[in-house]
Write a protein that holds these residues in place. Structure first.
Motif, PDB file in Angstrom:
ATOM      1  N   ASN A 162      49.969  34.738  53.399  1.00 37.10           N
ATOM      2  CA  ASN A 162      50.908  34.670  52.137  1.00 37.10           C
ATOM      3  C   ASN A 162      50.481  33.171  51.261  1.00 37.10           C
ATOM      4  O   ASN A 162      50.437  33.014  50.179  1.00 37.10           O
ATOM      5  CB  ASN A 162      52.302  34.621  52.622  1.00 37.10           C
ATOM      6  N   LEU A 163      50.468  32.192  52.345  1.00 31.85           N
ATOM      7  CA  LEU A 163      49.923  30.853  51.461  1.00 31.85           C
ATOM      8  C   LEU A 163      48.610  31.004  50.711  1.00 31.85           C
ATOM      9  O   LEU A 163      48.603  30.485  49.718  1.00 31.85           O
ATOM     10  CB  LEU A 163      50.001  29.817  52.616  1.00 31.85           C
ATOM     11  N   ALA A 164      47.633  31.518  51.249  1.00 32.49           N
ATOM     12  CA  ALA A 164      46.406  31.622  50.700  1.00 32.49           C
ATOM     13  C   ALA A 164      46.531  32.360  49.507  1.00 32.49           C
ATOM     14  O   ALA A 164      45.892  32.077  48.360  1.00 32.49           O
ATOM     15  CB  ALA A 164      45.395  32.242  51.521  1.00 32.49           C
ATOM     16  N   LEU A 165      47.134  33.597  49.533  1.00 31.22           N
ATOM     17  CA  LEU A 165      47.484  34.324  48.215  1.00 31.22           C
ATOM     18  C   LEU A 165      48.464  33.559  47.034  1.00 31.22           C
ATOM     19  O   LEU A 165      47.956  33.711  45.805  1.00 31.22           O
ATOM     20  CB  LEU A 165      48.104  35.595  48.464  1.00 31.22           C
ATOM     21  N   LEU A 166      49.388  32.675  47.603  1.00 28.16           N
ATOM     22  CA  LEU A 166      50.193  31.803  46.410  1.00 28.16           C
ATOM     23  C   LEU A 166      49.136  30.947  45.900  1.00 28.16           C
ATOM     24  O   LEU A 166      49.303  30.557  44.974  1.00 28.16           O
ATOM     25  CB  LEU A 166      51.234  31.340  47.350  1.00 28.16           C
ATOM     26  N   ARG A 167      48.345  30.397  46.726  1.00 30.68           N
ATOM     27  CA  ARG A 167      47.419  29.258  46.180  1.00 30.68           C
ATOM     28  C   ARG A 167      46.424  29.885  45.180  1.00 30.68           C
ATOM     29  O   ARG A 167      46.146  29.301  43.892  1.00 30.68           O
ATOM     30  CB  ARG A 167      46.690  28.574  47.257  1.00 30.68           C
TER      31      ARG A 167
ATOM     32  N   VAL B 244      48.351  33.583  37.349  1.00 27.53           N
ATOM     33  CA  VAL B 244      49.058  34.749  37.497  1.00 27.53           C
ATOM     34  C   VAL B 244      50.488  34.531  37.657  1.00 27.53           C
ATOM     35  O   VAL B 244      51.010  34.023  38.784  1.00 27.53           O
ATOM     36  CB  VAL B 244      48.539  35.645  38.438  1.00 27.53           C
ATOM     37  N   GLU B 245      51.400  35.383  37.009  1.00 26.65           N
ATOM     38  CA  GLU B 245      52.866  35.231  36.960  1.00 26.65           C
ATOM     39  C   GLU B 245      53.259  36.003  38.194  1.00 26.65           C
ATOM     40  O   GLU B 245      52.888  36.976  38.407  1.00 26.65           O
ATOM     41  CB  GLU B 245      53.638  35.612  35.660  1.00 26.65           C
ATOM     42  N   ILE B 246      54.415  35.446  38.983  1.00 21.80           N
ATOM     43  CA  ILE B 246      55.051  36.195  40.149  1.00 21.80           C
ATOM     44  C   ILE B 246      56.392  36.293  39.458  1.00 21.80           C
ATOM     45  O   ILE B 246      57.142  35.448  39.269  1.00 21.80           O
ATOM     46  CB  ILE B 246      55.008  35.309  41.213  1.00 21.80           C
ATOM     47  N   PRO B 247      56.829  37.583  39.252  1.00 22.70           N
ATOM     48  CA  PRO B 247      58.155  38.043  38.602  1.00 22.70           C
ATOM     49  C   PRO B 247      58.986  37.962  39.481  1.00 22.70           C
ATOM     50  O   PRO B 247      58.756  38.268  40.828  1.00 22.70           O
ATOM     51  CB  PRO B 247      57.670  39.311  38.183  1.00 22.70           C
ATOM     52  N   PHE B 248      60.498  37.713  38.821  1.00 25.53           N
ATOM     53  CA  PHE B 248      61.499  37.967  39.829  1.00 25.53           C
ATOM     54  C   PHE B 248      62.459  38.627  38.927  1.00 25.53           C
ATOM     55  O   PHE B 248      62.520  38.582  37.718  1.00 25.53           O
ATOM     56  CB  PHE B 248      61.881  36.180  40.219  1.00 25.53           C
ATOM     57  N   PRO B 249      63.423  38.952  39.670  1.00 28.51           N
ATOM     58  CA  PRO B 249      64.398  39.847  39.152  1.00 28.51           C
ATOM     59  C   PRO B 249      65.201  39.218  37.999  1.00 28.51           C
ATOM     60  O   PRO B 249      65.646  37.932  38.118  1.00 28.51           O
ATOM     61  CB  PRO B 249      65.479  40.240  40.117  1.00 28.51           C
TER      62      PRO B 249
END
Length: 419
Positions: A393-398, A405-410
């Motif tokens: 998860n940390l590698a993908l977040l970096r 790339v935007e990580i959407p949130f509700p």
């Protein structure tokens, strides 16, 4: 020794003859201490821990009192040649015998049953009995007590059994049981370790050997007590039927334990999941199996449960385990070019396997964004699954931050209506 001999020994203690005898006894003890001291440093610390003859100190093992007793017996035979009275040796020999029995009992029990809580109680009981027998022997009361025990008799079947015979049979049983435990511990520590490195085969060999030795020792003890074994056939048959009906579950667990060890469907070290409890098998006993979770909790599972219910073995034929994590990206992101980059970043995580290779799938069109499922394999699930999942998860977040790339949130719209 009689009371008169003890009083005479006390009156003549500082006379040259008694001092010469005392010096000879001290020489026997010193020679025994020296011999053990010369042999002991050759053993490693782990060998001393499970050794019966030796301990961490010279006098801890059974070898020192044994050698001292043999040397004292030999020196006692030389006393008539030196024209000395053996009174002091009559006092020392029972003490050395008691010390030998105590040390032998303690070392055998600690070697065979190192984790049993009742071992100290047995050691203390044997110590009291051994020292009590020494006092009775030294004072000359033991033969008289034994004669009185011989006169107390009752009938068992067609045999006449005395209290003395039962006592001697009980002591013989304890001695034989200790010998059986010692032999089983030696077989486990040396013979089976050299024959095979498989823990399951070694465990089943030790359990069978110990059971056979204890059964043979029990029969020998009953014979030594003067009990006719044929007289116990009817009683044993009826008792066996009653015990069998009342202990079906226990017998089933024991049989299941041997089946598990023999067929090796579950092995020590396997990662399993039983009734929503996941952990590593740390030990397989004849009645139950111990499963230790990665968080430190331990579950004691009856062996019959492992035979009759569904058990998930994560490492029976292949220790590799598939893990997954889910990432959402905003609509409009170039996922076709992003997915190969995510695979490359996952491969850089230390515990992730390259074969089978990781993969990324567009798994869902969610309400807030595109849902990507990342699949990857690890080969050591016994070391935990949360660590590699967090590293991925940390590698993908970096990667997503680097690519913008935007990580959407509700998001929700709140309307305020004023009346």
């Amino acid at each position: 020794m009689t009371i008169n001999e003890l009083l005479a020994l006390g009156r003549n203690f500082f006379k040259p003859a008694v001092l010469t005898e005392l010096g000879l006894l001290v020489a026997c003890l010193g020679l025994a201490w020296l011999l053990v001291r010369l042999i002991q440093p050759r053993l490693a610390s782990q060998q001393l821990k499970h050794s019966v003859l030796f301990g961490h100190h010279v006098v801890d093992g059974a070898l020192f009192p044994g050698l001292a007793l043999l040397l004292a017996l030999g020196a006692k035979r030389l006393l008539p040649w030196l024209e000395l009275s053996p009174a002091l040796f009559k006092l020392a020999l029972p003490v050395l015998m008691s010390l030998l029995v105590i040390r032998l009992t303690a070392r055998v029990l600690r070697a065979a049953l190192p984790e049993a809580n009742w071992v100290k109680v047995v050691e203390r009981s044997v110590s009291w009995m051994a020292w009590g027998a020494s006092v009775l022997w030294i004072t000359g009361l033991l033969p008289e007590i034994l004669d009185e025990m011989e006169s107390i008799r009752w009938k068992i079947g067609a045999s006449q059994v005395s209290l003395r015979a039962l006592l001697e049979g009980g002591l013989t049983a304890v001695l034989v049981m200790m010998l059986a435990l010692w032999l089983s511990a030696v077989i486990e520590a040396r013979l089976l370790r050299d024959v095979t490195s498989d823990l399951s085969l070694r465990k089943i060999g030790v359990n069978i050997t110990r059971a056979l030795l204890l059964f043979a020792g029990l029969l020998f003890a009953l014979s030594a007590a003067g009990i006719d074994l044929t007289a116990l056939s009817v009683l044993g048959g009826g008792l066996g039927v009653g015990i069998g009906l009342g202990m079906q579950k226990l017998a089933a667990n024991y049989v299941s334990g041997f089946v598990i060890l023999a067929e090796r469907s579950l092995r020590i070290g396997d990662m399993v999941r039983v009734d929503n409890f996941e952990g590593r098998i740390s030990d397989i006993k004849t009645r139950y199996t111990v499963i230790r979770a990665l968080g430190g909790r331990e579950a004691v599972v009856p062996n019959e449960t492992l035979i009759t219910t569904r058990v998930e073995n994560l490492s029976l034929t292949d220790p590799r385990v598939l893990l997954s994590t889910v990432v959402q990206v905003a609509y409009g992101s170039d996922v076709e070019s992003l997915m190969p980059l995510m695979v490359e970043r996952v491969l850089q995580v230390p515990r992730v396997l390259a074969d089978p290779a990781p993969s990324v799938q567009l798994s869902n069109f969610a309400a807030d964004g595109l849902e990507l499922t990342v699949l990857f394999w690890i080969a050591d699930p016994e070391n935990g699954q949360g660590g590699p999942r967090s590293d991925v998860n940390l590698a993908l977040l970096r990667l997503l931050n680097e690519r913008g790339v935007e990580i959407p949130f509700p998001q929700r719209v709140v309307r305020s209506v004023q009346g």
